[in-house]
Design an enzyme around this catalytic site. Structure first.
Site, short mmCIF file in Angstrom:
data_model
loop_
_atom_site.label_atom_id
_atom_site.label_comp_id
_atom_site.label_asym_id
_atom_site.label_seq_id
_atom_site.Cartn_x
_atom_site.Cartn_y
_atom_site.Cartn_z
N GLY A 253 0.80 -1.22 0.00
CA GLY A 253 0.00 0.00 0.00
C GLY A 253 0.83 1.27 0.00
O GLY A 253 0.64 2.16 -0.82
N ALA A 254 1.79 1.34 0.92
CA ALA A 254 2.59 2.55 1.04
C ALA A 254 3.74 2.28 1.99
O ALA A 254 3.79 1.23 2.62
CB ALA A 254 1.74 3.70 1.57
N HIS B 164 -1.95 6.29 8.43
CA HIS B 164 -1.07 5.21 8.89
C HIS B 164 0.40 5.57 8.64
O HIS B 164 1.23 5.51 9.55
CB HIS B 164 -1.45 3.91 8.19
CG HIS B 164 -0.64 2.72 8.58
ND1 HIS B 164 -1.07 1.80 9.50
CD2 HIS B 164 0.58 2.30 8.18
CE1 HIS B 164 -0.16 0.86 9.66
NE2 HIS B 164 0.87 1.15 8.86
N GLU B 165 0.72 5.93 7.41
CA GLU B 165 2.12 6.22 7.10
C GLU B 165 2.60 7.44 7.87
O GLU B 165 3.71 7.47 8.38
CB GLU B 165 2.32 6.43 5.60
CG GLU B 165 1.84 5.29 4.71
CD GLU B 165 2.29 3.91 5.15
OE1 GLU B 165 3.40 3.78 5.71
OE2 GLU B 165 1.52 2.94 4.96
#
Ligand code: B3K
Ligand code: ZN
Length: 878
Positions: free
Chosen positions: A265-266, A301-302
């Site tokens: 995702g990242a 989140h990141e």
């Protein structure tokens, strides 16, 4: 079959023999031959014996030169292997200069430095940095990095790395350079470099203490109008972390780069997060409500990793859940505060149960802190992430919101700038609150989903209700015996009108509240509630207070009662989910006896009541109306016949559609009011209920319904509604022209085409596999692009059980062929796909044998990656 490397074990951890203080990197970028110069200040660690050689990790590198304190080393002075370089011992401190060459264009594994659409991208977690240069590539070696990037100015106008930009200029041959300094120590897995042609959406954020932070989202030209949602998400996340946890951003700039070639995702690289385009690019006409939600949570989140992961990182990869479980918990909390807490919780629990519970009862079962691995990339799992988040949530449930915050504050006070363990986190929680969390530590050690068997007995003379909870955790591979866990069980007791009864446990002087967190520690516990005027209906595991399976012998009447009355939204949804699950299982067994699959009138009436209840949040109603998936049903059965699972679910769904036709239609029409698209909580909730109604109606073979679907498809002003109509159409014989139209209209939008591939791959209509095979030749498809692989192959193998498990075994053969092909291109993605065979022992004997045969075929491939080998060999070992 042979393992090409041996397992890494958690208990074998030793501190690094050498540390790296500073790293100065210079990249001369070239697609096929990039030169990397690395200048390291290396120090012998305090306890390391003199004369211990220095071993640096390195893979797929061409070494050009290595100098120690200015002197060029001759090849006799070092030893090279496929995985590392052994250098002479260092007395105290030394300067090591290493020059390597790498081939980013040949890097299809997308780990290390790779070329994507003519740009350069890095991905270093977990062990990708060693594919860039020789290094101590382990998270407990934290250094200060500076990075100079030199590249052709016309082709690579944008040159980015971690930290702050301190200089730039032109150099020879049409090239230019930019220099970056990251003031924070970090492990190599957080290193990032991006170079290429990008345009940026920019903004600013003023932190709580008044510092200005430049915000930049870099995307390929043409995508600027799709970045606004991600930018808003970043700003909301930054503010939220200040308000909820007192955590501020710490660099002058926060940069996000979006790429379409990405394994996950990242990635939270310090100051320079790299994202899959899926979690950045969105416009109402190209992205669904779920996509917008996904962007909010992944951006958050990141960003949150900047503290939970970067400022405080993991000592070793076994501690992965320290940063991932905690950061998932934080992003879930962010999304709950942003939208509906109840809906967020139900969605999280639903996917936890479908994916993590299955993982925890299969061949890959592991504790949230695993004991060993062959390939760490295989441990970015539902267990480490989502069960890890549940474990963090249990601290908050046991300690309360303020107690949890105290624990977090102490954790940062003690460990800022360090690489630590899950035990350090638990100690901070315990010490900040003065509580004993020794037994709680078992959550990090034991795999498997605990089971709570619950009984309640009412004594009408004593007016007491006694709750008995028995706890056990089933055996998992390598862990035959388990101990009782410390966990919170939240309960409420409802009277006949559906009101919460005041709760007073025997021995307490006054009743406090209608909901209670009971702390369980023993294999059997009893709790006696006094002053019970009547036999209550228990509302158990409220808010899903622990990641367990709970058994309580509810009658259908009680389930209907809870569906109608429970004021805990999770428990209310759970009642519907349990009832529907029982019904689907009964239908499955009835079909097995050649009997009709009945839907009791009581269930139909309960759905009717839900639909008619205008007081309830439409999003909650939508979730309650969704039947458990075929995959969820698999978990509740043995010797599964997948065709019959599909038929059972389908029959129940059709019956509900017929019986409730008028209500579904009325609500659909009420909610389909032609209002323009807005992404906000209310509108999203209304659309979700509208589209669940549409999905039921689509089961009916009526011209009027066909028209309704066609109209929504054609007239929708947004992707949520258009895709919902198309998804329903795709399951019908009249859907083909619509799917063709969609593929035609959106052929140039890669992310929208992913939706198109996935719809084709998850169709229940006959011939799904041949269509998937044909689509592999589509110009928009590529086996080298992980998003495409997930959209077409992953969706077919993991989300189309009916066709994947076709009785002729072609679905299995197709999956195995693709896994073998992918393994040579991108082992991480191949290993992910290989998990489609994990539950093979659940199937009826004929399919079980075929699945095993395919697993053996994959295992026999010469030169199989450790990634795929690990998944396949464990699956075969059960
Ligand atoms: N930390 C990364 C995941 C890296 C996966 C490496 N195979 C993304 C995240 O969890 O935020
Ligand atoms: Zn993460």
């Amino acid at each position: 079959m042979t393992a090409s490397r041996s397992a890494i074990r958690r208990l074998d951890y030793t501190a690094p023999a050498y540390l790296i203080d500073r790293v100065d990197l210079t990249f001369e970028l070239d697609e096929h031959s990039t030169r990397v110069l690395s200048r390291l200040v290396v120090k012998r660690n305090a306890d390391t014996a003199e004369g211990t050689p220095l071993v640096l990790h390195g893979e797929e590198l061409t070494l050009e030169a290595v100098k120690l304190d200015g002197a060029l080393l001759s090849p006799e002075q070092y030893t090279l292997s496929e995985r590392d370089i052994t250098l002479p011992a260092i007395a105290d401190t030394a300067i090591l200069e290493i020059c390597t060459r790498i081939d980013p264009a040949a890097n299809t594994a997308l780990s290390g430095l790779y070329a994507s659409n003519g740009n350069f991208i890095t991905q270093c977690e977990a062990e990708g940095f060693r594919r860039i240069t020789y290094y101590l590539d382990r998270p407990d070696v934290m250094a200060k990095f500076t990075t100079t990037i030199i590249a052709d100015k016309a082709r690579y106008p944008v040159l980015l790395s971690n930290g702050n930009r301190v200089g730039s200029g032109n150099s020879d041959k049409g090239r230019h350079w930019v220099k970056w300094v990251d003031p924070f120590r970090k492990p190599a897995y957080l290193f990032a470099l991006v170079a290429g042609r990008f345009v940026a959406l920019t903004d600013t954020f003023v932190t709580a203490s008044g510092r200005n932070v430049a915000l930049e989202i870099h995307v390929e030209p043409g995508n600027l109008d799709k970045c606004h949602h991600a930018m808003a998400a970043a700003k909301k996340a930054m503010r939220w972390d200040e308000e909820r946890f007192g955590l501020e951003y710490d660099l002058d700039a926060y940069m996000i780069v979006a790429t379409s070639d990405f394994n996950m995702g990242a990635m939270e690289n310090k100051g320079l997060n790299v994202f899959n385009t899926k979690y950045v690019l969105a416009r109402p006409d190209t992205a669904t409500d779920a996509d917008f939600d996904g962007i909010d949570s992944v951006v958050a989140h990141e960003y949150f990793h900047n503290w939970t992961g970067n400022r405080v990182t993991c000592r070793d990869w076994f501690q992965l859940s320290l940063k991932e479980g905690l950061t998932v918990y934080r992003d879930q909390e962010f999304s709950s505060d942003l939208g509906s807490r109840a809906v967020q919780r139900i969605q999280n629990v639903r996917s936890l149960r479908e994916a993590q519970f299955a993982e925890d009862s299969g061949p890959q079962a592991h504790p949230i802190r695993p004991d060993e691995y062959l390939e760490i990339n295989n441990f970015y799992t539902w267990t480490v992430y989502e069960k890890g988040a549940e474990v963090v949530r249990m601290y908050a449930t046991l300690l309360g919101r303020d107690g949890f915050r105290k624990g977090m504050d102490l954790y940062f006070k003690r460990h800022d700038g360090q690489a630590v363990t899950c035990d350090d986190f638990r100690a901070a929680m315990a010490d900040a609150n003065g509580v004993d969390l020794e037994q709680f530590g078992l959550w990090y050690k034991q795999a498997g989903t605990p089971v709570l068997d619950v009984e309640g007995v009412y004594d009408d003379t004593a007016r007491t209700w006694t709750l008995t909870v028995k706890q056990h955790t089933p055996a998992t591979p390598g862990q035959p015996d388990k101990l009782p866990l410390h966990l919170p069980l939240t309960v409420g007791l409802l009277d006949r009108r559906g009101q919460e009864l005041p709760l007073r446990l025997s021995g307490e002087t006054v009743a406090t509240g209608g909901s209670r967190v009971l702390a369980l520690r023993n294999a059997v516990e009893t709790f006696t509630f006094v002053d019970m005027p009547c036999q209550p209906v228990p509302s158990l595991l409220r808010d899903f207070s622990a990641p367990v399976r709970l058994n309580y012998a509810y009658t259908d009447d009680e389930l209907v009662f809870l569906m109608a009355n429970d004021n805990d939204a999770f428990a209310r949804w759970e009642a519907a989910n349990t009832y529907a699950g029982n019904l689907l299982r009964n239908a499955y067994h009835a079909l097995g006896r050649d009997e009709a699959a009945e839907v009791p009138q009581q269930f139909i009436d309960a759905f009717a009541k839900l639909l008619a209840n205008e007081q309830l949040d439409p999003a909650l109603v939508a979730l309650m109306l969704e039947l458990p998936s075929e995959n969820a049903l698999f978990e509740a059965l043995n010797e599964v016949d997948p065709g019959r699972v599909h038929q059972a679910r389908q029959t129940v769904k059709e019956t509900l559609a017929r019986e409730l036709r008028a209500l579904f239609l009325a609500i659909y029409q009420r909610l389909n009011d032609g209002s323009a698209y807005h992404y906000d909580g209310d509108a999203v909730a209304r659309r979700s209920l509208k589209n669940v109604c549409l999905d039921y109606l689509a089961e009916l073979d009526e011209p009027m319904i066909a028209e309704l679907l066609a109209n929504q498809y054609r007239r929708a002003d947004n992707m949520t509604d258009r895709l919902a109509a198309l998804a329903a159409l795709t399951q019908r014989d009249d859907g083909e022209p619509f799917l063709a139209d969609f593929g035609n209209v959106w052929q140039d939008d890669a992310l929208v085409m992913d939706k198109w591939f996935a719809l084709a791959a998850t169709s229940s209509r006959a011939g799904a596999l041949s269509r998937v095979e044909a689509l592999m030749q589509h110009p928009a498809f590529s086996l080298k692009n992980p998003n495409k692989v997930r959209a077409l192959i992953g969706a077919f193998c993991l989300r189309n059980p009916q066709h994947f498990h076709a009785a002729d075994g072609y679905g299995y053969a197709f999956a195995a062929d693709r896994i073998i092909e992918l393994d040579a291109i991108n082992p991480q993605i191949a290993a992910r796909m290989a998990s489609c065979f994990n539950r093979w022992t659940k199937l009826e004997p004929a399919r079980r044998a075929m699945m095993k045969g395919e697993l053996e075929r994959i295992a026999a491939v010469a030169g199989l990656s450790p990634d795929t080998f690990e998944i396949v060999s464990k699956a075969l070992a059960v």
